[in-house]
Motif scaffolding. Structure first.
Motif, PDB file in Angstrom:
ATOM      1  N   PRO A  52      78.567  38.653  49.364  1.00 22.75           N
ATOM      2  CA  PRO A  52      77.429  37.717  49.369  1.00 22.75           C
ATOM      3  C   PRO A  52      77.783  36.342  49.917  1.00 22.75           C
ATOM      4  O   PRO A  52      76.940  35.692  50.552  1.00 22.75           O
ATOM      5  CB  PRO A  52      77.028  37.640  47.889  1.00 22.75           C
ATOM      6  N   SER A  53      79.013  35.896  49.697  1.00 21.92           N
ATOM      7  CA  SER A  53      79.404  34.581  50.220  1.00 21.92           C
ATOM      8  C   SER A  53      79.480  34.592  51.740  1.00 21.92           C
ATOM      9  O   SER A  53      79.207  33.576  52.393  1.00 21.92           O
ATOM     10  CB  SER A  53      80.749  34.155  49.626  1.00 21.92           C
ATOM     11  N   ASP A  54      79.831  35.749  52.333  1.00 24.72           N
ATOM     12  CA  ASP A  54      79.831  35.860  53.792  1.00 24.72           C
ATOM     13  C   ASP A  54      78.410  35.771  54.330  1.00 24.72           C
ATOM     14  O   ASP A  54      78.142  35.087  55.328  1.00 24.72           O
ATOM     15  CB  ASP A  54      80.470  37.182  54.240  1.00 24.72           C
ATOM     16  N   VAL A  55      77.480  36.497  53.675  1.00 20.42           N
ATOM     17  CA  VAL A  55      76.081  36.467  54.111  1.00 20.42           C
ATOM     18  C   VAL A  55      75.522  35.051  53.974  1.00 20.42           C
ATOM     19  O   VAL A  55      74.739  34.588  54.819  1.00 20.42           O
ATOM     20  CB  VAL A  55      75.237  37.463  53.303  1.00 20.42           C
ATOM     21  N   ALA A  56      75.939  34.346  52.943  1.00 21.83           N
ATOM     22  CA  ALA A  56      75.442  32.986  52.707  1.00 21.83           C
ATOM     23  C   ALA A  56      75.860  32.033  53.824  1.00 21.83           C
ATOM     24  O   ALA A  56      75.216  30.990  54.030  1.00 21.83           O
ATOM     25  CB  ALA A  56      75.951  32.475  51.358  1.00 21.83           C
ATOM     26  N   ASN A  57      76.915  32.362  54.539  1.00 21.63           N
ATOM     27  CA  ASN A  57      77.380  31.503  55.635  1.00 21.63           C
ATOM     28  C   ASN A  57      76.546  31.659  56.897  1.00 21.63           C
ATOM     29  O   ASN A  57      76.663  30.847  57.825  1.00 21.63           O
ATOM     30  CB  ASN A  57      78.844  31.814  55.971  1.00 21.63           C
ATOM     31  N   ILE A  58      75.731  32.708  56.966  1.00 20.63           N
ATOM     32  CA  ILE A  58      74.919  32.961  58.156  1.00 20.63           C
ATOM     33  C   ILE A  58      73.639  32.134  58.090  1.00 20.63           C
ATOM     34  O   ILE A  58      72.994  32.049  57.048  1.00 20.63           O
ATOM     35  CB  ILE A  58      74.563  34.464  58.270  1.00 20.63           C
ATOM     36  N   GLN A  59      73.262  31.533  59.224  1.00 21.80           N
ATOM     37  CA  GLN A  59      72.008  30.779  59.309  1.00 21.80           C
ATOM     38  C   GLN A  59      70.942  31.701  59.912  1.00 21.80           C
ATOM     39  O   GLN A  59      71.026  32.065  61.077  1.00 21.80           O
ATOM     40  CB  GLN A  59      72.207  29.529  60.167  1.00 21.80           C
ATOM     41  N   PHE A  60      69.976  32.077  59.100  1.00 24.62           N
ATOM     42  CA  PHE A  60      68.916  32.972  59.541  1.00 24.62           C
ATOM     43  C   PHE A  60      67.760  32.154  60.109  1.00 24.62           C
ATOM     44  O   PHE A  60      67.372  31.129  59.544  1.00 24.62           O
ATOM     45  CB  PHE A  60      68.429  33.833  58.377  1.00 24.62           C
TER      46      PHE A  60
END
Length: 485
Positions: free
Chosen positions: A76-84
């Motif tokens: 989840p922390s990796d996904v949180a780094n992505i700017q959607f």
């Protein structure tokens, strides 16, 4: 490929290299709006972000929500780094799939595909905005989103790379088909045709991509050289690639999916049931996110599973609609009367979204009856699980040839040339028994495990796929032309 390397089911998560100084590069990810494509692009987004490169993931609001909802095995922390970033997209029809269509291609998704053709302007505007804030904009796009990102050619500090979400084998044979010349490598069986594997509508859609596809600066392949070296070499030839570079970085999978299934959400009923079964005793049955079986196919498959007398997990659900969150009637496909009672304790039927990577990684899983979509193929390969191949549409018949005749890690349920003939229960049961309970199946499983070990080594630190990924990152972060004027 030596079995002494070890099984990839015991592979542990490896950290990716990081760049110590923040880069002046930004990456834009532009996926095609189908689950398998959205998923791979999100996985690669997380991998690239670990190199301390900002990553922007662009799609419609509906498909960003879908990608997030089906995150599987990602940190989840990796996904949180992505700017959607939601790309304005016209509303589109979202019909239910037709289980009785003679062509298994998911035509119910065509309105969603067509809507992407209206995304060119907003994607171009977003690209221009990023180009004013960063020294270089890197656009990684799906092959069939080339039309949408074509304005990259008008931006001096932007460049694009196509991410190929199909096998190199399928890609290479398709290129040679288009060139109208015989494929230079001979096989034990005839190359499957594309008859009945697509629709006129999707072929028309793909025609929009042909010219803009030429604007790309290079190619990224979601495969591994230990699996597909001869076909990657063909794709690298000058008459195909020109002067473009390519990087073979796969299989692109969540790192957690390569380690023990015990690390995952063990609350799902499939995983809880697998925990009680013997090692490699269960065949997993699933046909991906786009396939819809007819009532007759469901009946024959159910009877085939019962006749095989092998333990099974069967994910029985229709293919996705264009908007998976839209309400309406959901078909409850019927099973033969008394089937679930007769197979109680032997198999389970799941009608919800199942955690496929975790199921394939579980030590009790010993086979996979699959449609041979490429994501499913590489997940199965990475976990060392042999396959029973039942292709449905698109490039899946050619993936079946790769799996069964070239890599020799599976058995075909039927020949694509006979695709107009229904598959009977006796055939299905026989293939399952061959895969799960015969000396032939044991040999196929041994090869699958050896290939998994080699693939695991390739994606580990210092392996060929990891080195190519590092090479791609070094290429897009090069400093030579990033000095301010």
């Amino acid at each position: 490929m030596q079995s002494s390397i070890g099984s990839s089911k015991d592979h542990q998560e490896n950290d990716y290299c990081t760049i110590t100084e923040p880069t002046q590069v930004v990456v834009m990810m532009v996926p095609f709006p189908g689950h398998g494509h959205l998923n791979v692009f999100l996985q690669l987004s997380c991998i690239i972000s670990r190199y301390q490169i900002p990553v922007h993931y662009l799609s419609s609001a509906i498909h960003i929500r879908q990608a997030k909802a089906r995150v599987n095995g990602l940190n989840p922390s990796d996904v949180a780094n992505i700017q959607f970033h939601d790309i304005p997209t016209p509303s589109f029809a979202s019909p239910s799939p037709d289980p009785n269509s003679s062509n298994k291609f998911p035509s119910q998704l065509q309105p969603a595909f067509d809507a992407t053709l209206q995304q060119r302007e907003p994607v171009g505007d977003y690209m221009k905005d990023l180009s004013s804030k960063y020294k270089r904009v890197i656009v990684i796009h799906d092959v069939v989103m080339a039309y949408v990102v074509q304005d990259v050619a008008l931006i001096s500090n932007a460049e694009s790379y196509a991410l190929h979400c199909i096998s190199a084998f399928s890609q290479a044979t398709l290129v040679w088909d288009q060139m109208g010349v015989p494929f230079p490598i001979k096989f034990s069986k005839e190359l499957p045709s594309f008859k009945n594997s697509a629709t006129e509508e999707i072929l028309h859609f793909m025609s929009f991509q042909t010219e803009p596809y030429k604007f790309r600066s290079g190619d990224i392949y979601n495969t591994c050289r230990v699996m597909e070296a001869p076909f990657l070499d063909l794709l690298a030839k000058e008459e195909v690639a020109g002067d473009r570079k390519s990087w073979v970085v796969g299989p692109i999978l969540p790192q957690k999916a390569l380690s023990s299934a015990q690390k995952f959400d063990t609350q799902h009923k499939c995983l809880k049931w697998l925990d009680k079964q013997e090692r490699r005793s269960v065949i997993y049955v699933a046909f991906g996110s786009t396939t819809t079986l007819s009532d007759e196919e469901i009946k024959e498959l159910a009877l085939g599973l019962e006749q095989s007398k092998q333990k099974f997990i069967w994910v029985l659900r229709d293919g996705d609609k264009g908007n998976i969150f839209e309400g309406g009637d959901v078909r409850q496909a019927g099973l033969p009367e008394g089937f679930e009672e007769r197979v109680e304790g032997v198999g389970i039927v799941a009608r919800d979204w199942a955690p496929q990577p975790q199921i394939l990684a579980h030590p009790s899983t010993g086979g996979y009856l699959s449609h041979c979509g490429w994501n499913s193929c590489i997940e199965s390969i990475a976990m060392g699980v042999p396959m029973a191949a039942w292709p449905m549409h698109s490039e899946q018949p050619r993936n079946t040839l790769l799996i069964t005749e070239i890599l020799k890690i599976g058995i075909a349920v039927w020949e694509w040339a006979d695709s107009e003939q229904p598959v009977k229960a006796a055939t299905i049961g026989n293939v399952i028994r061959r895969l799960m309970a015969s000396e032939e199946g044991d040999e196929i499983r041994r090869r699958a495990q050896e290939l998994a070990a080699a693939v695991g080594q390739a994606t580990a630190e210092g392996g060929v796929s990891r080195l190519e990924l590092d090479s791609f990152i070094a290429h897009i972060t090069r400093q030579d032309d990033m000095i301010p004027a």
